[in-house]
Design a protein around this motif. Structure first.
Motif, PDB file in Angstrom:
ATOM      1  N   ARG A   1       0.837  -1.218   0.000  1.00 38.82           N
ATOM      2  CA  ARG A   1       0.000   0.000   0.000  1.00 38.82           C
ATOM      3  C   ARG A   1       0.859   1.250   0.000  1.00 38.82           C
ATOM      4  O   ARG A   1       0.467   2.268  -0.558  1.00 38.82           O
ATOM      5  CB  ARG A   1      -0.891  -0.010   1.233  1.00 38.82           C
ATOM      6  N   VAL A   2       2.030   1.185   0.625  1.00 37.20           N
ATOM      7  CA  VAL A   2       2.927   2.333   0.671  1.00 37.20           C
ATOM      8  C   VAL A   2       3.828   2.362  -0.555  1.00 37.20           C
ATOM      9  O   VAL A   2       4.023   3.396  -1.187  1.00 37.20           O
ATOM     10  CB  VAL A   2       3.790   2.296   1.960  1.00 37.20           C
ATOM     11  N   ALA A   3       4.363   1.193  -0.915  1.00 39.67           N
ATOM     12  CA  ALA A   3       5.352   1.122  -1.987  1.00 39.67           C
ATOM     13  C   ALA A   3       4.734   1.334  -3.368  1.00 39.67           C
ATOM     14  O   ALA A   3       5.372   1.892  -4.262  1.00 39.67           O
ATOM     15  CB  ALA A   3       6.064  -0.224  -1.945  1.00 39.67           C
TER      16      ALA A   3
ATOM     17  N   LEU B   1       9.188  -3.811  -4.951  1.00 44.33           N
ATOM     18  CA  LEU B   1       9.727  -2.964  -3.891  1.00 44.33           C
ATOM     19  C   LEU B   1       9.174  -3.374  -2.536  1.00 44.33           C
ATOM     20  O   LEU B   1       9.909  -3.446  -1.547  1.00 44.33           O
ATOM     21  CB  LEU B   1       9.400  -1.493  -4.174  1.00 44.33           C
ATOM     22  N   ALA B   2       7.882  -3.662  -2.478  1.00 42.26           N
ATOM     23  CA  ALA B   2       7.279  -4.064  -1.208  1.00 42.26           C
ATOM     24  C   ALA B   2       7.885  -5.364  -0.700  1.00 42.26           C
ATOM     25  O   ALA B   2       8.178  -5.500   0.498  1.00 42.26           O
ATOM     26  CB  ALA B   2       5.769  -4.217  -1.380  1.00 42.26           C
ATOM     27  N   GLU B   3       8.095  -6.320  -1.593  1.00 42.84           N
ATOM     28  CA  GLU B   3       8.685  -7.593  -1.185  1.00 42.84           C
ATOM     29  C   GLU B   3      10.106  -7.389  -0.667  1.00 42.84           C
ATOM     30  O   GLU B   3      10.509  -7.970   0.345  1.00 42.84           O
ATOM     31  CB  GLU B   3       8.670  -8.568  -2.362  1.00 42.84           C
ATOM     32  N   GLU B   4      10.875  -6.560  -1.367  1.00 44.46           N
ATOM     33  CA  GLU B   4      12.251  -6.278  -0.939  1.00 44.46           C
ATOM     34  C   GLU B   4      12.278  -5.623   0.441  1.00 44.46           C
ATOM     35  O   GLU B   4      13.077  -6.000   1.305  1.00 44.46           O
ATOM     36  CB  GLU B   4      12.924  -5.374  -1.971  1.00 44.46           C
ATOM     37  N   CYS B   5      11.379  -4.663   0.666  1.00 42.50           N
ATOM     38  CA  CYS B   5      11.347  -3.963   1.951  1.00 42.50           C
ATOM     39  C   CYS B   5      10.885  -4.888   3.080  1.00 42.50           C
ATOM     40  O   CYS B   5      11.383  -4.804   4.200  1.00 42.50           O
ATOM     41  CB  CYS B   5      10.432  -2.741   1.863  1.00 42.50           C
TER      42      CYS B   5
ATOM     43  N   ARG C   1      11.444   8.054  -1.296  1.00 45.29           N
ATOM     44  CA  ARG C   1      12.053   9.383  -1.175  1.00 45.29           C
ATOM     45  C   ARG C   1      13.376   9.439  -1.937  1.00 45.29           C
ATOM     46  O   ARG C   1      13.675  10.421  -2.636  1.00 45.29           O
ATOM     47  CB  ARG C   1      12.273   9.731   0.291  1.00 45.29           C
ATOM     48  N   ARG C   2      14.191   8.389  -1.805  1.00 48.09           N
ATOM     49  CA  ARG C   2      15.461   8.371  -2.519  1.00 48.09           C
ATOM     50  C   ARG C   2      15.239   8.388  -4.026  1.00 48.09           C
ATOM     51  O   ARG C   2      15.946   9.078  -4.766  1.00 48.09           O
ATOM     52  CB  ARG C   2      16.260   7.122  -2.133  1.00 48.09           C
ATOM     53  N   ALA C   3      14.255   7.627  -4.480  1.00 45.80           N
ATOM     54  CA  ALA C   3      13.956   7.591  -5.916  1.00 45.80           C
ATOM     55  C   ALA C   3      13.474   8.945  -6.404  1.00 45.80           C
ATOM     56  O   ALA C   3      13.842   9.401  -7.493  1.00 45.80           O
ATOM     57  CB  ALA C   3      12.912   6.521  -6.210  1.00 45.80           C
TER      58      ALA C   3
ATOM     59  N   LYS D   1      17.349  15.172  -9.401  1.00 43.72           N
ATOM     60  CA  LYS D   1      18.732  15.594  -9.579  1.00 43.72           C
ATOM     61  C   LYS D   1      19.349  15.131 -10.892  1.00 43.72           C
ATOM     62  O   LYS D   1      20.279  15.748 -11.400  1.00 43.72           O
ATOM     63  CB  LYS D   1      19.585  15.082  -8.418  1.00 43.72           C
ATOM     64  N   LEU D   2      18.856  14.020 -11.442  1.00 42.44           N
ATOM     65  CA  LEU D   2      19.410  13.506 -12.689  1.00 42.44           C
ATOM     66  C   LEU D   2      18.794  14.219 -13.887  1.00 42.44           C
ATOM     67  O   LEU D   2      17.663  14.709 -13.828  1.00 42.44           O
ATOM     68  CB  LEU D   2      19.158  12.003 -12.799  1.00 42.44           C
TER      69      LEU D   2
END
Length: 436
Positions: free
Chosen positions: A25-27, A32-36, A74-76, A82-83
């Motif tokens: 729900r957040v990811a 990504l959710a599985e990794e987290c 947030r990092r993404a 920036k890129l």
């Protein structure tokens, strides 16, 4: 094994689906959710050894996984700002949400995120084998190598299958939600079918040395319990759980100490699990009376209930079994159901039943293309021919079934029957394919 490791393993078994579903729900992304979620469990090992096991391990893990997902997002986002802009930005819809956003965060009165996850894994847009694999991997938390072993395929094959299923969810924009009321009957049937298929794969393993895969059966029962807990008003969910419990109750009696197949007629009913039988009968009764007309899982549970309630094989109410199969065929036109009905007809008195009447029904089913390559069709036919004293034809049918069977326990049984009919003609035992 220390207390922390034991607590973490227990939390993985009990809480994985909840942790992953809440993190999705957040990811907004399954990978990504599985990794987290996996990282949260790794972090827990050190944190719990330092601070002690928390009072609510599931809540701790969920919070940690969601925080990791938020940090990753947030990092993404920072990286994108920036890129240099190398690709066009994804269009957003009227609500400001990305058009390729797969996960629908609207609550809609859904009782539990695990149900969203289960319905997503069992979406009808996915192939049945992908639904089962994804359910095992994401809902049950089974590692990919173990999923591959369960279905006897290389790990790389299973990993690719799971990856394709995730990409299909992303590409088809399958929403992360429980279907609306109008969609629920069809979608719920997909979920229940996947759970039943998983159990069936464990109940009689398609191949390998062991007749039963208890690990798959237990996971299927756990999933069925979850669906009933999350959708308590759905009679078919109760029917499926009742069916699984009544069937699983016989597991210890289905093989002898050497792992050889024991037919229902010869099983020691004292080895059936009385707790599972009692609960299965209760759930079945509730499913049969909860709606205007019982569905296919409730009716299958009712058939299993007749067998479970019979004091002996000879005392089985075969007229009730056949009548229930008639009702089942009316709601589910399956040739496998028709084959099982024919096997039950063999135990009715003449002129309505008996081996000759049953054989005619089985022979009629041989023309159904859906049963091509189905090993239990020739096995059922072989048993009926044997009981009618037609040993040569029975041997041919046993040979055909043996060629189609890959499970070692069933192969050994069929080989024994084949040798027996060749030597001394028909015996009085029953076919291993039906009512075992």
């Amino acid at each position: 094994m220390d207390d922390v490791t034991r607590a973490l393993e227990d939390a993985h078994r009990r809480e994985w689906a909840f942790v992953l579903a809440a993190t999705v729900r957040v990811a907004g992304d399954l990978d990504l959710a599985e990794e987290c979620a996996q990282e949260a469990y790794v972090s827990a090992l050190a944190a719990w050894q330092r601070d002690g096991v928390p009072r609510s391990p599931g809540a701790w893990l969920t919070t940690a996984a969601r925080h990791k997902a938020l940090d990753a997002l947030r990092r993404a986002s920072t990286l994108r700002r920036k890129l240099p802009l190398l690709v066009e930005p994804v269009e957003a819809d009227a609500t400001g949400r990305a058009a390729d956003q797969v996960l629908d965060a609207a609550d809609g009165g859904v009782p539990d995120d695990r149900l969203r996850l289960l319905f997503t894994c069992c979406h009808p847009a996915l192939a049945p084998e992908a639904q089962v694999a994804l359910t095992l991997r994401l809902v049950c938390g089974v590692p990919t190598p173990d999923v591959a072993r369960a279905f006897l395929v290389p790990e790389a094959t299973m990993a690719a299958r799971i990856t394709r299923a995730k990409k299909k969810i992303q590409g088809a924009r399958i929403p992360y939600r429980v279907p609306a009321a109008a969609e629920l009957p069809e979608r719920l049937d997909s979920v229940l079918t996947v759970v039943h298929l998983l159990f069936s794969t464990g109940h009689t393993a398609p191949s390998g040395d062991a007749l039963v895969r208890d690990d798959l059966c237990e996971r299927a029962v756990d999933l069925a319990r979850t669906v009933v807990a999350l959708l308590p008003a759905e009679p078919e969910a109760r029917g499926l759980l009742g069916l699984l419990l009544l069937t699983h109750a016989r597991r210890h009696a289905r093989t002898d100490p050497e792992g050889r197949l024991v037919l229902l007629e010869d099983q020691d009913r004292g080895r059936w699990d009385p707790v599972l039988v009692s609960l299965g009968l209760k759930l079945t009764a509730e499913a049969l009376t909860a709606g205007p007309a019982p569905g296919r899982f409730a009716l299958q549970a009712a058939i299993a209930g007749v067998h479970a309630a019979a004091p002996t094989f000879a005392g089985t109410q075969w007229d009730r079994v056949v009548g229930l199969y008639d009702r089942l065929l009316a709601v589910w036109d399956s040739p496998v159901v028709a084959l099982n009905r024919a096997a039950a007809v063999a135990f009715l008195p003449a002129p309505d039943g008996g081996p000759e009447v049953a054989l005619a029904a089985v022979d009629a089913l041989a023309a159904d293309a859906r049963l091509a390559g189905y090993p239990y069709l020739p096995a059922a036919r072989a048993d009926l021919l044997r009981r009618l004293g037609r040993s040569e034809e029975a041997a041919t049918a046993y040979s055909e079934s043996l060629e189609l069977t890959q499970n070692a326990a069933e192969q050994a049984f069929l080989a024994g029957r084949l040798a027996a009919v060749r030597v001394s003609g028909a015996f009085a035992d029953r076919s291993p394919s039906i009512h075992s």
